[in-house]
Design a protein around this motif. Structure first.
Motif, PDB file in Angstrom:
ATOM      1  N   UNK A 209       0.817  -1.217   0.000  1.00 30.61           N
ATOM      2  CA  UNK A 209       0.000   0.000   0.000  1.00 30.61           C
ATOM      3  C   UNK A 209       0.853   1.271   0.000  1.00 30.61           C
ATOM      4  N   UNK A 210       0.339   2.306  -0.633  1.00 23.78           N
ATOM      5  CA  UNK A 210       0.983   3.612  -0.555  1.00 23.78           C
ATOM      6  C   UNK A 210       0.868   4.142   0.875  1.00 23.78           C
ATOM      7  N   UNK A 215      -2.291   6.103   5.823  1.00 17.31           N
ATOM      8  CA  UNK A 215      -2.645   7.283   6.613  1.00 17.31           C
ATOM      9  C   UNK A 215      -4.143   7.552   6.560  1.00 17.31           C
ATOM     10  N   UNK A 216      -4.759   7.298   5.410  1.00 20.04           N
ATOM     11  CA  UNK A 216      -6.203   7.483   5.310  1.00 20.04           C
ATOM     12  C   UNK A 216      -6.948   6.502   6.207  1.00 20.04           C
ATOM     13  N   UNK A 222       1.536   6.388  12.079  1.00 17.27           N
ATOM     14  CA  UNK A 222       1.200   4.994  12.360  1.00 17.27           C
ATOM     15  C   UNK A 222       2.463   4.146  12.479  1.00 17.27           C
ATOM     16  N   UNK A 223       2.295   2.961  13.043  1.00 13.77           N
ATOM     17  CA  UNK A 223       3.316   1.930  13.020  1.00 13.77           C
ATOM     18  C   UNK A 223       2.737   0.721  12.282  1.00 13.77           C
ATOM     19  N   UNK A 323      -9.549   1.167   1.710  1.00 14.56           N
ATOM     20  CA  UNK A 323      -8.228   0.534   1.684  1.00 14.56           C
ATOM     21  C   UNK A 323      -8.218  -0.631   0.694  1.00 14.56           C
ATOM     22  N   UNK A 324      -9.285  -1.421   0.692  1.00 14.41           N
ATOM     23  CA  UNK A 324      -9.370  -2.561  -0.215  1.00 14.41           C
ATOM     24  C   UNK A 324      -9.325  -2.112  -1.672  1.00 14.41           C
ATOM     25  N   UNK A 325     -10.027  -1.038  -1.993  1.00 17.62           N
ATOM     26  CA  UNK A 325     -10.021  -0.546  -3.370  1.00 17.62           C
ATOM     27  C   UNK A 325      -8.622  -0.102  -3.782  1.00 17.62           C
ATOM     28  N   UNK A 326      -7.943   0.619  -2.888  1.00 16.93           N
ATOM     29  CA  UNK A 326      -6.580   1.077  -3.197  1.00 16.93           C
ATOM     30  C   UNK A 326      -5.624  -0.100  -3.321  1.00 16.93           C
TER      31      UNK A 326
END
Length: 334
Positions: A209-210, A215-216, A222-223, A323-326
């Motif tokens: 993931x980007x 972050x979104x 985050x960790x 998140x799943x779409x990305x």
């Protein structure tokens, strides 16, 4: 430790707890289960601004090579024949686990299971033995099973576990024998496989993931927590949100009916996902989809889960779907 990772660790403890009963005949898929209280100060997560700094003990044990290691190919029948009578065929489970449900020389059940690329935590502290030149730890369970874990990398901790289910003798001795053979076969690249087109096998879920996508989902600062070779969790700075990704190989039901309560969601590009909400003290929403099928109701699956304490108000399903779409857009398809 994030709760989604703790759930995976909890699943392994369930496996261990069942070992004394009928380990040789049971299969234990990794499933997210309610986890106990986690250690909020666990330092094993990697900050968003850094990368994991550990190096494998040998280039043969680098995670990208371990993903291409066929666990069934690590069970050498010549070695198993020293223990008794191996089953003619191995029983694979997921990408990284394989078993041979065999008999010892007296005809008693003896289950041999190898798992590649396991996360090592307690094993790192307890690694007071050596196998094939690598640090190793053993855990014996009530005279019915033994787990022999070989450390291949310290940060993050990764290794190989040989699990022996055996109620009629010393389970650790065959575990050491098989573990030594497994290490030697990995170094010799004797069990390397080729990933099918569109497979999840070679993908690092933490790296895919980007940063903006993570972050979104959980906010800046985050960790992330790798778990094994095919799972990752992202945890908010104040630990009030978590996002987990699981790549796995497993059963695909008819009509993709994974759950009676699932609803269909559009992940883009004609890809369908299946959303399920769960309530309780730590509500979650998961989105699952079939990345590829491999026949006989088997296939490769992706599951994205967004979760957080009940007091934290946010749209878990919107987060999981986004998140799943990305993520789906980043995964090559066959």
């Amino acid at each position: 430790m994030p709760r989604l990772v703790a759930a995976l660790l909890g699943a392994l403890l369930v496996l261990a707890g069942c070992a004394g009963a009928d380990l040789s005949k049971q299969r234990f898929p990794r499933t997210t289960i309610p986890a106990g209280a986690e250690n909020a100060g666990d330092p094993s997560g990697v900050p968003a601004t850094t990368a994991a700094s550990g190096q494998p003990a040998d280039p043969a044990f680098a995670p990208d090579r371990l993903r291409l290691t066929d666990p069934c190919g690590l069970l050498d029948h010549e070695v198993l024949q020293r223990l008794g009578k191996p089953a003619q065929e191995e029983t694979p489970s997921g990408f990284s686990r394989c078993s041979n449900f065999m008999e010892d020389k007296a005809g008693k059940d003896l289950a041999v299971t190898v798992e590649v690329g396991q996360t090592m935590t307690v094993e790192l502290r307890n690694a007071d033995k050596q196998i094939a030149g690598l640090r190793a730890a053993e855990q014996e369970l009530d005279g019915s099973a033994c787990f022999v874990s070989v450390i291949t990398q310290d940060n993050p901790g990764l290794g190989i576990t040989v699990q022996i289910g055996y109620k009629d003798g010393d389970a650790c001795a065959p575990g050491r024998l098989v573990a030594e053979s497994v290490v030697q076969r990995i170094k010799a690249r004797a069990a390397t496989r080729t990933a099918p087109k569109g497979s999840l096998l070679t993908l690092d879920p933490c790296a895919l993931p980007e940063r903006a996508t993570a972050e979104a989902a959980v906010g800046a600062g985050f960790r992330y927590y790798p778990y094994g070779l095919h799972n990752c969790s992202w945890v908010a700075q104040d630990r009030d949100r978590e996002l987990g990704v699981d790549f796995r190989q497993g059963f695909v039901p008819e009509d993709n009916k994974f759950d009676d309560a699932q609803t269909e969601v559009d992940l883009g590009g004609g890809l369908k996902g299946y959303q399920v909400q769960e309530t309780g003290a730590f509500p979650s929403c998961s989105v699952k989809w079939v990345q590829r099928t491999s026949g006989r109701n088997q296939g490769e699956l992706v599951e994205v889960k967004s979760a957080g304490p009940k007091k934290t108000e946010f749209d878990r399903c919107a987060t999981a779907v986004g998140f799943a779409q990305a993520l789906a857009a980043k995964i090559p398809r066959a």
